[in-house]
Design an enzyme around this catalytic site. Structure first.
Site, short mmCIF file in Angstrom:
data_model
loop_
_atom_site.label_atom_id
_atom_site.label_comp_id
_atom_site.label_asym_id
_atom_site.label_seq_id
_atom_site.Cartn_x
_atom_site.Cartn_y
_atom_site.Cartn_z
N CYS A 63 7.53 10.80 2.18
CA CYS A 63 8.28 9.95 1.26
C CYS A 63 9.21 10.77 0.37
CB CYS A 63 7.32 9.15 0.40
SG CYS A 63 8.13 8.06 -0.79
N CYS A 69 7.06 9.33 -7.81
CA CYS A 69 6.22 8.13 -7.80
C CYS A 69 4.76 8.56 -7.91
CB CYS A 69 6.45 7.35 -6.51
SG CYS A 69 5.35 5.93 -6.30
N CYS A 72 1.17 8.17 -4.69
CA CYS A 72 0.55 9.15 -3.80
C CYS A 72 0.47 10.50 -4.51
CB CYS A 72 1.34 9.32 -2.51
SG CYS A 72 1.34 7.85 -1.44
N CYS A 152 7.66 1.71 0.73
CA CYS A 152 6.45 2.48 0.47
C CYS A 152 5.90 3.03 1.77
CB CYS A 152 5.41 1.61 -0.22
SG CYS A 152 3.84 2.45 -0.53
N GLN A 226 -10.79 -5.12 0.22
CA GLN A 226 -10.34 -3.78 0.58
C GLN A 226 -9.05 -3.83 1.39
OE1 GLN A 226 -11.19 -1.02 -0.53
NE2 GLN A 226 -13.36 -0.99 -1.04
N GLU A 276 -22.70 -12.13 -8.16
CA GLU A 276 -21.37 -11.66 -8.55
C GLU A 276 -20.99 -12.38 -9.84
OE1 GLU A 276 -18.09 -9.94 -9.18
OE2 GLU A 276 -19.09 -9.33 -7.31
N CYS A 351 -16.04 3.40 -5.60
CA CYS A 351 -14.65 3.85 -5.56
C CYS A 351 -14.42 4.96 -6.58
CB CYS A 351 -13.69 2.68 -5.82
SG CYS A 351 -13.92 1.90 -7.44
#
Length: 416
Positions: A63, A69, A72, A152, A226, A276, A351
């Site tokens: 990229c 940016c 990433c 992107c 996800q 949940e 995560c």
């Protein structure tokens, strides 16, 4: 990426061995020239000025916005180096935050889809100025300013195709509002582009669906699901496999969302219980159970701690618990109740390896062992990683907390 440095002019007095300088865009083993711009209590932040000796793993970023940016962070590294570093990161966090040593971490599991894989992006734009919207994109690296992102590299081709048209639509709407001089002024906004079985949708309230491991899951486009459809089936299969064990009859899914893990593993258990905090997510889970004709899953809305009030009729010794909490990890009150319930196995999906390591320490101190640590590279080209830790009761392994499992030392692993 942290880079040890022998001295830090103007910084707090620390030993050279303990001082860390955070430098983006560096690969372990490289010699660089840097400029420190901020000192903290026990580390500094710096800009990379020049690479004096490059790593053999350094590659040309795909990229043109890489480095500006903030989406990433690892495009300058080969995929093999990215995954090796992510595995090393899990090891370091387990040692530093979890006080866990003598544990082996498996190689990060990923696929060949390391670009064009992301099925959801959320670009932003500021409020129009003079009827014009300038940047539509993501936050600049190390800043709150926006970088304009017309395309992107990690988003799917279909999302990029839709992004071009959506950017123009947003700008046309802003110009029209300025000409009309409406009293309601346009504001900044976060856009949504999500590729599903229904195509690319931009309405967060739209009902969409995805298929994982032969099951169909319906959810609203703006809710959590996800966004790497290539690696996700592998992670779900792993979690389901590790949740299964002889003489275990029940499954408790303490952060069940729309039922992904609970429903996927349901065939291996007499009954499954999911909780949940989001009532909308529970409605999705119940609907997904009906959609897939699964009758042994029971879902309830509430805090994760609420689940224990509804499962007094089952024994922890007959139960496996799956944890997939938000980034902040598990609440200590919940972990205390979990250890009191005493499930035979705990499969913890995270995560954020740092909060997971903190929670791992809590479990290890209360009689659980780590059976396996498996990272998944759901987010190639970025620093993010999904990590799974499998815990078992210490008396079931015959080993002490934090000790080396019997499979440690096999090929394809890294250990402290």
């Amino acid at each position: 990426m942290p880079l040890p440095t022998p001295s830090t002019p103007g910084g707090p007095r620390e030993s050279p061995e303990s001082w860390v300088v955070m430098v983006p865009g560096v690969i372990p083993g490289e010699r660089i020239r840097l400029r420190i711009y901020r000192n903290h209590k026990n580390y500094s932040e710096a800009d990379l000025m020049h690479v004096l000796e490059s790593s053999s793993e350094r590659v040309e970023p795909v990229c043109p916005l890489f480095g500006r940016c903030g989406g990433c962070q690892y495009q300058h590294m080969s995929v093999a180096a990215q995954r090796a570093w992510k595995r090393e990161h899990v090891l370091q966090v387990l040692a530093r935050t979890g006080n866990v040593t003598g544990i082996t971490v498996q190689e990060a599991i990923g696929t060949e889809h390391t670009l064009g894989y992301r099925s959801k992006i959320t670009p932003h734009h500021e409020k129009p100025r003079g009827g014009e919207i300038r940047e539509i994109g993501f936050l600049k690296l190390g800043s709150r300013a926006l970088v304009d992102v017309p395309e992107c590299a990690i988003a799917t081709p279909a999302i990029n195709a839709r992004l071009r048209g959506l950017r123009e639509e947003v700008r046309v709407t802003a110009r029209a509002a300025a000409v009309a001089e409406t009293p309601r002024k346009p504001k900044g906004a976060t856009l949504l582009l999500r590729e599903t079985r229904e195509g690319v949708v931009t309405d967060p309230r739209a009902e969409v669906s995805d298929q994982v491991g032969g099951l169909l899951f319906k959810y609203t486009a703006g809710s959590f699901f996800q966004n790497n459809p290539y690696v996700l089936p592998h992670m779900v299969e792993y979690v389901v496999r590790k949740a299964g064990a002889p003489n275990v009859r029940y499954l408790v899914d303490a952060y069940c969302g729309g039922g992904l893990f609970c429903l996927s593993a349901s065939k291996n258990f007499e009954a499954c219980y999911g909780v949940e905090i989001s009532e909308l997510a529970i409605l999705s889970a119940q609907r997904n159970a009906e959609l897939n004709k699964i009758g042994n899953c029971h879902f309830q809305a509430g805090d994760a701690t609420d689940i224990f009030a509804g499962i007094g009729h089952i024994s922890g010794a007959d139960t496996v618990t799956i944890l997939d909490p938000p980034r902040k990890g598990c609440d200590e009150g919940f972990l205390t109740q979990l250890c009191r319930f005493r499930p035979a196995r705990i499969v913890y999906v995270s995560c954020d390896p740092a909060t997971q390591a903190r929670d791992a320490r809590f479990l290890l101190e209360r009689g659980y062992d780590i059976e396996e640590v498996q990272p998944f590279d759901l987010f190639p080209q970025t620093r993010h990683i999904e990590n799974v830790i499998v815990f078992v009761e210490a008396h079931r392994t015959g080993a002490g907390a934090g000790s080396m499992p019997s499979w440690a030392g096999e090929g394809g692993t890294a250990s402290l």
